[in-house]
Motif scaffolding. Sequence first.
Motif, PDB file in Angstrom:
ATOM      1  N   ASP A  97     -45.141 -66.335  44.877  1.00  0.00           N
ATOM      2  CA  ASP A  97     -44.688 -66.093  43.523  1.00  0.00           C
ATOM      3  C   ASP A  97     -43.671 -65.292  43.806  1.00  0.00           C
ATOM      4  O   ASP A  97     -42.675 -65.241  42.818  1.00  0.00           O
ATOM      5  N   GLU A 100     -40.435 -67.308  44.420  1.00  0.00           N
ATOM      6  CA  GLU A 100     -40.184 -68.062  43.249  1.00  0.00           C
ATOM      7  C   GLU A 100     -39.539 -67.238  42.243  1.00  0.00           C
ATOM      8  O   GLU A 100     -38.503 -67.928  41.445  1.00  0.00           O
ATOM      9  N   THR A 101     -39.949 -65.833  41.820  1.00  0.00           N
ATOM     10  CA  THR A 101     -39.556 -65.339  40.693  1.00  0.00           C
ATOM     11  C   THR A 101     -38.062 -64.775  41.083  1.00  0.00           C
ATOM     12  O   THR A 101     -37.098 -64.782  40.455  1.00  0.00           O
ATOM     13  N   THR A 103     -35.916 -66.330  43.122  1.00  0.00           N
ATOM     14  CA  THR A 103     -35.105 -67.613  42.940  1.00  0.00           C
ATOM     15  C   THR A 103     -34.673 -67.790  41.652  1.00  0.00           C
ATOM     16  O   THR A 103     -33.673 -68.196  41.260  1.00  0.00           O
ATOM     17  N   ARG A 104     -35.545 -67.749  40.768  1.00  0.00           N
ATOM     18  CA  ARG A 104     -35.298 -67.925  39.212  1.00  0.00           C
ATOM     19  C   ARG A 104     -34.339 -66.816  38.873  1.00  0.00           C
ATOM     20  O   ARG A 104     -33.228 -67.109  38.046  1.00  0.00           O
ATOM     21  N   ALA A 105     -34.455 -65.465  39.178  1.00  0.00           N
ATOM     22  CA  ALA A 105     -33.478 -64.275  38.827  1.00  0.00           C
ATOM     23  C   ALA A 105     -32.095 -64.811  39.435  1.00  0.00           C
ATOM     24  O   ALA A 105     -31.241 -64.734  38.686  1.00  0.00           O
ATOM     25  N   ARG A 106     -32.218 -65.223  40.607  1.00  0.00           N
ATOM     26  CA  ARG A 106     -30.775 -65.623  41.333  1.00  0.00           C
ATOM     27  C   ARG A 106     -30.065 -66.728  40.867  1.00  0.00           C
ATOM     28  O   ARG A 106     -28.841 -66.758  40.495  1.00  0.00           O
ATOM     29  N   ALA A 107     -30.938 -67.612  40.288  1.00  0.00           N
ATOM     30  CA  ALA A 107     -30.109 -68.710  39.330  1.00  0.00           C
ATOM     31  C   ALA A 107     -29.569 -67.987  37.972  1.00  0.00           C
ATOM     32  O   ALA A 107     -28.360 -68.714  38.022  1.00  0.00           O
ATOM     33  N   LEU A 108     -29.937 -67.024  37.435  1.00  0.00           N
ATOM     34  CA  LEU A 108     -29.513 -66.660  36.158  1.00  0.00           C
ATOM     35  C   LEU A 108     -28.134 -65.990  36.520  1.00  0.00           C
ATOM     36  O   LEU A 108     -27.264 -66.197  35.925  1.00  0.00           O
ATOM     37  N   SER A 111     -25.211 -68.245  37.201  1.00  0.00           N
ATOM     38  CA  SER A 111     -24.679 -68.713  36.290  1.00  0.00           C
ATOM     39  C   SER A 111     -24.182 -67.864  35.363  1.00  0.00           C
ATOM     40  O   SER A 111     -23.529 -68.410  34.274  1.00  0.00           O
ATOM     41  N   TYR A 117     -30.653 -61.620  35.358  1.00  0.00           N
ATOM     42  CA  TYR A 117     -31.090 -61.369  36.615  1.00  0.00           C
ATOM     43  C   TYR A 117     -31.961 -59.875  36.865  1.00  0.00           C
ATOM     44  O   TYR A 117     -33.001 -59.879  37.248  1.00  0.00           O
ATOM     45  N   ILE A 120     -35.351 -59.418  35.389  1.00  0.00           N
ATOM     46  CA  ILE A 120     -36.492 -59.848  36.179  1.00  0.00           C
ATOM     47  C   ILE A 120     -36.600 -58.894  37.444  1.00  0.00           C
ATOM     48  O   ILE A 120     -37.605 -58.495  37.557  1.00  0.00           O
TER      49      ILE A 120
END
Length: 218
Positions: A97, A100-101, A103-108, A111, A117, A120
């Motif tokens: 978890d 995953e969280t 990784t989602r933040a770093r994707a923001l 971009s 980022y 989160i």
Amino acid sequence: GRMRVYVHGAGRRGRDAWPSIPDQGSRFASLDFTGPMDENVASLAALTPRDAVVFAHSAGAVPVFLTLQARQIAPRALVLLEPGLYDVARGVPVIEDHIETMTRARALSRSGDLFGYWSIVRPLMFGGPADRSRWDEEREAAARFEAKQPPWGFGVTSSAINGVPTLVVTGGWNSEYEVIANVLVGEGAKHVQLAGTNHRPQDHPGFADTVDGFLSGL
């Protein structure tokens, strides 16, 4: 006594990360978690004499384990403080978890949405929500933290501590670090909880006695 080598986490570096540790008999690593990990490994190998006691906090445990796995250090003992060894506990739900969280933040942030980022990461890692009204004063801290590599994906293995007496100290506040500690206990480590100072159990008043008790039993 033996030389003690102190390896900081992703925040303060060098001597600054260990305010209560005496200079006598101590060496303080100063690593860069934004750059290549193999440079940190080389730095630790050069800093650490044979039979030293190595202390590692949080993300600092990752290069310590990689240096151990490469047989570039041979410590007498390890003291791990809330070690960020996510690789050793992959598959456990709280670990997955968190990854995953983040990784989602770093994707923001990748971009171009650093505030997304931070919205989160701030509550997850620093407590309290990200607030637009404070963004000007927090932007630099967000960028600094974002630039650091997350402490997973390096092939760290828990068996690196086999044959090395190891003490794991956690703060009892975050289930991720407790899970990691339990994996290391399975490899023979001793685990002590020092509650009250959260992610920095080295600041706990009982820390020095806990370490001395462990080392005197070797």
